[in-house]
Scaffold this motif. Structure first.
Motif, PDB file in Angstrom:
ATOM      1  N   ILE A   1       0.873  -1.183   0.000  1.00 38.13           N
ATOM      2  CA  ILE A   1       0.000   0.000   0.000  1.00 38.13           C
ATOM      3  C   ILE A   1       0.907   1.229   0.000  1.00 38.13           C
ATOM      4  CG2 ILE A   1      -1.806   1.208   1.268  1.00 38.13           C
ATOM      5  CD1 ILE A   1      -2.353  -1.766   2.428  1.00 38.13           C
ATOM      6  N   HIS A   2       0.723   2.090  -0.996  1.00 45.94           N
ATOM      7  CA  HIS A   2       1.690   3.164  -1.221  1.00 45.94           C
ATOM      8  C   HIS A   2       1.202   4.530  -0.768  1.00 45.94           C
ATOM      9  CE1 HIS A   2       4.853   0.921  -3.068  1.00 45.94           C
ATOM     10  NE2 HIS A   2       4.079   0.449  -4.032  1.00 45.94           N
ATOM     11  N   ARG A   3       0.136   5.026  -1.353  1.00 47.99           N
ATOM     12  CA  ARG A   3      -0.274   6.417  -1.106  1.00 47.99           C
ATOM     13  C   ARG A   3      -1.751   6.430  -0.742  1.00 47.99           C
ATOM     14  NH1 ARG A   3       1.672   8.572  -5.441  1.00 47.99           N
ATOM     15  NH2 ARG A   3       3.527   9.450  -4.439  1.00 47.99           N
ATOM     16  N   ILE A   4      -2.059   6.900   0.488  1.00 45.29           N
ATOM     17  CA  ILE A   4      -3.440   6.928   0.966  1.00 45.29           C
ATOM     18  C   ILE A   4      -3.744   8.297   1.572  1.00 45.29           C
ATOM     19  CG2 ILE A   4      -3.503   4.450   1.340  1.00 45.29           C
ATOM     20  CD1 ILE A   4      -3.350   6.717   4.376  1.00 45.29           C
ATOM     21  N   ALA A   5      -5.023   8.576   1.748  1.00 36.80           N
ATOM     22  CA  ALA A   5      -5.455   9.827   2.370  1.00 36.80           C
ATOM     23  C   ALA A   5      -6.035   9.552   3.742  1.00 36.80           C
ATOM     24  CB  ALA A   5      -6.498  10.519   1.503  1.00 36.80           C
ATOM     25  N   LEU A   6      -5.876  10.514   4.635  1.00 41.45           N
ATOM     26  CA  LEU A   6      -6.538  10.494   5.937  1.00 41.45           C
ATOM     27  C   LEU A   6      -7.391  11.748   6.047  1.00 41.45           C
ATOM     28  CD1 LEU A   6      -3.776   9.261   8.431  1.00 41.45           C
ATOM     29  CD2 LEU A   6      -5.890   8.081   7.816  1.00 41.45           C
ATOM     30  N   THR A   7      -8.693  11.559   6.279  1.00 39.00           N
ATOM     31  CA  THR A   7      -9.638  12.671   6.392  1.00 39.00           C
ATOM     32  C   THR A   7     -10.592  12.394   7.550  1.00 39.00           C
ATOM     33  OG1 THR A   7     -11.382  11.746   4.991  1.00 39.00           O
ATOM     34  CG2 THR A   7      -9.562  12.882   3.867  1.00 39.00           C
ATOM     35  N   ALA A   8     -11.472  13.362   7.799  1.00 37.19           N
ATOM     36  CA  ALA A   8     -12.494  13.160   8.831  1.00 37.19           C
ATOM     37  C   ALA A   8     -13.373  11.959   8.503  1.00 37.19           C
ATOM     38  CB  ALA A   8     -13.343  14.417   8.969  1.00 37.19           C
ATOM     39  N   ASN A   9     -13.472  11.609   7.234  1.00 33.42           N
ATOM     40  CA  ASN A   9     -14.258  10.452   6.834  1.00 33.42           C
ATOM     41  C   ASN A   9     -13.739   9.172   7.487  1.00 33.42           C
ATOM     42  OD1 ASN A   9     -16.411   9.400   5.134  1.00 33.42           O
ATOM     43  ND2 ASN A   9     -14.808   8.435   3.923  1.00 33.42           N
ATOM     44  N   ASN A  10     -12.430   9.096   7.671  1.00 38.69           N
ATOM     45  CA  ASN A  10     -11.868   7.911   8.315  1.00 38.69           C
ATOM     46  C   ASN A  10     -12.266   7.818   9.781  1.00 38.69           C
ATOM     47  OD1 ASN A  10      -9.460   8.881   6.185  1.00 38.69           O
ATOM     48  ND2 ASN A  10     -10.062   6.720   6.083  1.00 38.69           N
ATOM     49  N   VAL A  11     -12.458   8.974  10.417  1.00 37.83           N
ATOM     50  CA  VAL A  11     -12.961   8.966  11.794  1.00 37.83           C
ATOM     51  C   VAL A  11     -14.378   8.414  11.820  1.00 37.83           C
ATOM     52  CG1 VAL A  11     -13.468  10.382  13.821  1.00 37.83           C
ATOM     53  CG2 VAL A  11     -11.471  10.913  12.394  1.00 37.83           C
ATOM     54  N   THR A  12     -15.174   8.753  10.802  1.00 37.55           N
ATOM     55  CA  THR A  12     -16.525   8.187  10.694  1.00 37.55           C
ATOM     56  C   THR A  12     -16.463   6.675  10.540  1.00 37.55           C
ATOM     57  OG1 THR A  12     -17.503  10.199   9.791  1.00 37.55           O
ATOM     58  CG2 THR A  12     -18.603   8.134   9.265  1.00 37.55           C
ATOM     59  N   TYR A  13     -15.544   6.182   9.718  1.00 35.76           N
ATOM     60  CA  TYR A  13     -15.395   4.734   9.571  1.00 35.76           C
ATOM     61  C   TYR A  13     -15.145   4.078  10.925  1.00 35.76           C
ATOM     62  CZ  TYR A  13     -14.800   5.283   4.467  1.00 35.76           C
ATOM     63  OH  TYR A  13     -14.970   5.560   3.136  1.00 35.76           O
ATOM     64  N   ALA A  14     -14.281   4.688  11.724  1.00 37.51           N
ATOM     65  CA  ALA A  14     -13.973   4.113  13.033  1.00 37.51           C
ATOM     66  C   ALA A  14     -15.161   4.234  13.983  1.00 37.51           C
ATOM     67  CB  ALA A  14     -12.742   4.795  13.626  1.00 37.51           C
ATOM     68  N   ALA A  15     -15.807   5.409  13.991  1.00 30.92           N
ATOM     69  CA  ALA A  15     -16.930   5.619  14.907  1.00 30.92           C
ATOM     70  C   ALA A  15     -18.104   4.709  14.579  1.00 30.92           C
ATOM     71  CB  ALA A  15     -17.367   7.086  14.858  1.00 30.92           C
TER      72      ALA A  15
END
Length: 357
Positions: free
Chosen positions: A39-53
């Motif tokens: 896995i090379h290049r990924i983004a981290l956004t508030a959307n990822n917090v939603t995935y976790a929540a």
């Protein structure tokens, strides 16, 4: 469920999503028909917090099973084949899709499809197809890949929100109110709503993000969260990207019978709860993958790709110069960034891309 994630990975404590650790597992033997991706290049956004929540409620922890009590965070971005025992995949082939926040992913017997493949692992059955499909891509400039990783899935959600509201006649509303208005999904929704022009688009955001949100040019008005009581009491739709129950309560109380529809999309303020009954319409979950599949069924795959592709091409120039893209390196930096996102310490103008190799 069989764990498929190998190499180094970040783990989130299920039920306490601000608590993270990392571990490492040896890379596996690649069996007949299997493919190992780096896995090379990924983004981290508030959307990822939603995935976790929403990991338990919406099944996000099922995509990349982790150890007991731990979850592996799904992220959007690019992976590359580093070992293959499947004839359709060669070392160096690059794919865009839904990856774990980890250095590697073993995909067992991927199913080739036009333009890419599907991860058909048993533990991913019953989950939304849009998350299980990976698109073959040619290597491009890092900045172009960064925008795709940051915005493509979030833009799609924003476009689908506008399409859904248009199909519902905006529920008779004159204004659509978006919370967490500086978030990237809200930016996409506001862009599409404003281009359609049928309703006023009102953004709710923090005082720190107000100037940035106004600079986007997609909102008719931008209010801070402590200005909810100044919302005009006219037919309205509320689209909640924040998941802040107290804020939703305030909007419902302010608008009363003028509120015609209330939708829950995200949980960027996941820690702000509340149990008070809400006046007005009961908030309903807007689950983008289900709406996407219904829209594809209506337009056909080619029609859906065409209309969303044209909308994406208009959106990119509007946001390219608005964001301060920061490229981080390695899982240690990714873990720190995720914690900052979960704590609300990263502003709307920031855009985080992580290179894991």
């Amino acid at each position: 469920m069989t764990e498929t994630v190998f190499g180094e990975r970040m783990l989130i404590t299920r039920g306490a999503i601000a608590v993270t650790t990392r571990d490492s597992r040896p890379l596996p033997e690649v069996g007949d028909g299997d493919v190992l991706f780096a896995i090379h290049r990924i983004a981290l956004t508030a959307n990822n917090v939603t995935y976790a929540a929403a990991g338990e409620m919406l099944g996000y922890w099922r995509f990349f099973p982790g150890p007991e009590g731990k979850g592996v965070l799904p992220v959007w971005g690019f992976g590359e084949v580093v070992e293959s025992r499947a004839p359709e995949f060669a070392v160096g082939d690059r794919f865009y899709g839904y990856w774990p926040l980890a250095t590697h992913l073993l995909v067992q017997a991927p199913v080739s499809a036009p333009g890419g493949f599907t991860d058909a692992a048993p533990h991913r059955q019953g989950l939304a197809d849009i998350y299980n499909r990976y698109s073959r891509v040619e290597p491009r400039l890092a900045g172009e890949e960064a925008l795709d990783a940051l915005f493509r899935p979030l833009f799609m959600t924003g476009w689908l929100i506008d399409s859904f509201l248009e199909g519902a006649g905006d529920f008779g509303a004159e204004q659509v109110i978006l919370s967490s208005a500086s978030s990237k999904t809200a930016m996409a929704a506001a862009f599409n709503l404003s281009r359609r022009g049928a309703v006023q688009v009102i953004g709710l955001t923090s005082a720190a993000n107000r100037a940035f949100t106004e600079s986007l040019g997609s909102y008719t008005h931008v209010l801070t969260y402590d200005e909810v009581d100044t919302l005009e009491q006219k037919p309205s739709v509320y689209v909640d990207f924040a998941g802040d129950r107290a804020l939703t309560q305030s909007v419902h109380v302010r608008l009363g019978d003028a509120l015609k529809h209330s939708a829950i999309v995200g949980m960027t303020h996941w820690s702000h709860g509340g149990d008070t009954l809400l006046p007005g319409p009961t908030p309903t979950l807007f689950f983008a993958p289900a709406v996407a599949e219904a829209t594809v069924a209506k337009l056909g795959s080619a029609g859906f790709a065409d209309v969303t592709g044209r909308a994406w091409a208009k959106f990119v120039p509007a946001v390219r110069d608005k964001l301060a893209v920061e490229t981080l390196h390695g899982l240690d930096a990714a873990e720190t960034a995720y914690r900052d996102l979960a704590a609300g310490r990263i502003g709307g103008a920031s855009a985080i891309v992580v290179e894991l190799d």
